[in-house]
Design a protein around this motif. Sequence first.
Motif, PDB file in Angstrom:
ATOM      1  N   UNK A   1      45.920  56.939  26.954  1.00  0.00           N
ATOM      2  CA  UNK A   1      45.518  55.443  26.968  1.00  0.00           C
ATOM      3  C   UNK A   1      46.776  54.452  27.709  1.00  0.00           C
ATOM      4  N   UNK A   2      45.913  53.801  28.373  1.00  0.00           N
ATOM      5  CA  UNK A   2      46.569  52.702  29.384  1.00  0.00           C
ATOM      6  C   UNK A   2      45.362  51.582  29.508  1.00  0.00           C
ATOM      7  N   UNK A   3      45.994  50.260  29.626  1.00  0.00           N
ATOM      8  CA  UNK A   3      45.607  48.987  29.773  1.00  0.00           C
ATOM      9  C   UNK A   3      45.545  48.110  31.659  1.00  0.00           C
ATOM     10  N   UNK A   4      44.831  47.720  31.807  1.00  0.00           N
ATOM     11  CA  UNK A   4      45.004  47.524  33.079  1.00  0.00           C
ATOM     12  C   UNK A   4      44.854  46.216  33.068  1.00  0.00           C
ATOM     13  N   UNK A   5      45.754  45.224  33.160  1.00  0.00           N
ATOM     14  CA  UNK A   5      44.905  43.679  33.692  1.00  0.00           C
ATOM     15  C   UNK A   5      45.113  43.170  34.446  1.00  0.00           C
ATOM     16  N   UNK A   6      44.312  42.760  35.572  1.00  0.00           N
ATOM     17  CA  UNK A   6      45.081  41.838  36.635  1.00  0.00           C
ATOM     18  C   UNK A   6      44.615  40.631  36.630  1.00  0.00           C
ATOM     19  N   UNK A   7      45.948  39.871  37.575  1.00  0.00           N
ATOM     20  CA  UNK A   7      46.226  38.294  37.315  1.00  0.00           C
ATOM     21  C   UNK A   7      45.165  37.615  37.717  1.00  0.00           C
ATOM     22  N   UNK A   8      44.678  36.467  36.926  1.00  0.00           N
ATOM     23  CA  UNK A   8      43.428  35.912  37.843  1.00  0.00           C
ATOM     24  C   UNK A   8      43.314  35.531  39.160  1.00  0.00           C
ATOM     25  N   UNK A   9      44.534  35.304  39.590  1.00  0.00           N
ATOM     26  CA  UNK A   9      44.297  35.273  41.212  1.00  0.00           C
ATOM     27  C   UNK A   9      43.934  36.657  42.006  1.00  0.00           C
ATOM     28  N   UNK A  10      44.071  37.887  41.007  1.00  0.00           N
ATOM     29  CA  UNK A  10      44.103  38.720  41.969  1.00  0.00           C
ATOM     30  C   UNK A  10      44.123  40.125  42.400  1.00  0.00           C
ATOM     31  N   UNK A  11      46.635  39.316  42.330  1.00  0.00           N
ATOM     32  CA  UNK A  11      47.119  39.550  43.429  1.00  0.00           C
ATOM     33  C   UNK A  11      47.500  40.582  43.074  1.00  0.00           C
ATOM     34  N   UNK A  12      47.824  40.724  41.380  1.00  0.00           N
ATOM     35  CA  UNK A  12      48.464  41.813  40.882  1.00  0.00           C
ATOM     36  C   UNK A  12      48.038  42.766  39.351  1.00  0.00           C
TER      37      UNK A  12
END
Lengths: 98, 564
Positions: A1-12
């Motif tokens: 189980x994992x979650x991934x999240x992209x920063x609002x500017x899409x770089x991280x």
Amino acid sequence: MLTSELSPDGTTLTITPRGRFDFRLHQEFRDAYTASDARRYVINLSATQYLDSSTLGMLLLMRERAGGDHADITIVNCRPDVYKIFAVANFHKLFKMR
Amino acid sequence: MKILIIDDTETNRIVLGAMLRQDSHLVCEATDGHEGVLLFDREQPDLVITDIMMPVMDGYQAATIIKQRAGERFVPVIFLTSVTDEDALAKCIMHGGDDFLTKPYSHVLLRAKLQALNRIRKLHGLIKAQNQALLAGHTKDEQEREVARVIFEKILGAGCLTHPNLTYRLSAAEVLSGDLLLAALTPHGLLHIMLGDFTGHGLAAAVGAVPAAEVFYGMTQRGFGIGNIAAEINEKLRRILPSNLFCAACLLEWDPAERRITIWNGGMPEGLVIRPAQGVQRRLLSRHLPLSLLPPDQFDPSTETFEVQPHDRVCLYSDGLTEARNPAGDMFGSDRLEWTLVLTEDPERICDQIEHDLMQFCAGERPEDDIALVQLTCAPSLVDARPRLPVARTAHANTSRNWHVELALDADALHHIDPLPTLMRTLTDLQDLAGHTHTIFIILAELVTNAIDHGLLGLDSSLKLTPEGFAHYYERREQQLMKLQEGTLCVHVEHDREAQGERLVIRVADNGSGFAFCRVVSGLCGVDTNQRYSGRGIPLVRSLCHTLNYHGSGNTVEAVYRWH
């Protein structure tokens, strides 16, 4: 189980594995980082209970995919006993540890 | 019908009796009021026809007593009399009579009256039966509601709503609330809160609370994030709830160490983050549909994460609060609520203050909808003061016992059971492993994985040399493990207390025919010397352990780990 999240500017891209982070997660983990065009990656271990040597292999695979020596991967929220594992394998030379 | 005739004149009784019998009624006869009452008690007739003027006891008195004795049963009483003055006839009705007929009477008229009264009598009986059924149903309903309420409260109480950083208020419009407030801690000390509002209230709404709570507690305990929990509750509710019932919900995760809040809001009013002396810092808007509406492939588990300062307060509430109306029909509204939340700095007082303001606004009237409010104070100092959580470790666990455990799994068991979680649970139950849990896990994990992969399954690590091979290896492992017909894995763990500290001996054996040599191959685990994706396991264990030795043909390995 994992979650991934992209920063609002899409770089991280921040990936947070939960519970046991080992080969059982390899497909999910790979899908998480191959699906994004992020330039920087953060592996957040705050919710990780256990990892083992297969995890190290998975992280190396990710590093290679993210540009090898040019990869920008930071491992954060590492507990002392987990840090020891990374240190034994010299992973602190390949990944930024915070 | 069974009809009682009370008349002191024998001829009257004979004539009337004959007529009634002809119409196939059962007839009993009394010669005065007193005998009539006695006969009424004994015969329990359905209807009474009585004269007025009689010796011993007159018809008025007899009618009064008979009506009393009949109680809830409707027994029509007809006065049959030669008296004609209006006052005397009116007196018949006053004494409980249902009708009267003056002598000489027409048989046709008497038959018609009997029919009419019989109809009323039957209707009365029906209503009485229905009333009883209704009453029984109502009592049962109330009992069931009470049972549901107790279950509901137990569900709420199962979590950690008593957490010192939480204050909350739940008030139900009916016995059962359609609002659901849950709180629980993850294994890593993160606090999860869920505030849900089912459509409607009462029993129907509360029914959905049980599965929702079960998923929430279960997944929190296993360390899942709130996005995943929301997805799972959504799917579970979607499968069981009728399509007009759904659950607006806000899930929150608080990481006290990182001072971070993560939020998933589907259909609840905006939550507020309030900073002392600065007011509202952030609004936690609903970005999703309520739970149980979307199929899994359309469900969006994405969450928002933000940082908080130690004295920030996060408030969540249900719309029953802002939409509560006063007698003039005005709503309490979010402005009024926000005002109170910002101005009441003492977190302990917030719920009382809101309740006070709401009561004042509604002028003492009870709100129509359920009301729920929860506030989290992000101060870490409160966390440290919290009572220790119950852990798997029990009273018999201490640091000085010597013990050993053995776990043996055959091929069939290995299809279903992953030995590592079982072993770790047992070990942490038996021993305080302090800061060594992870190291011990790795030693066990590497040795067990090696025994299964190479000993029992005969897999070749060289597969893992390429990225594709790496994935392929684990696919093959999965397939071959499920196909495994024979073989046994045996794990023996022994603990001794030594003068220098603790000693753990871990022995892992398999009876497989896999290559033994690949398990003893002396790889290097550091990335300087080993750029491959694998082969790090055993060297890693070697570096963590005091000793690591293979025995027999290489399918028994013994690791010794020491700590102080």
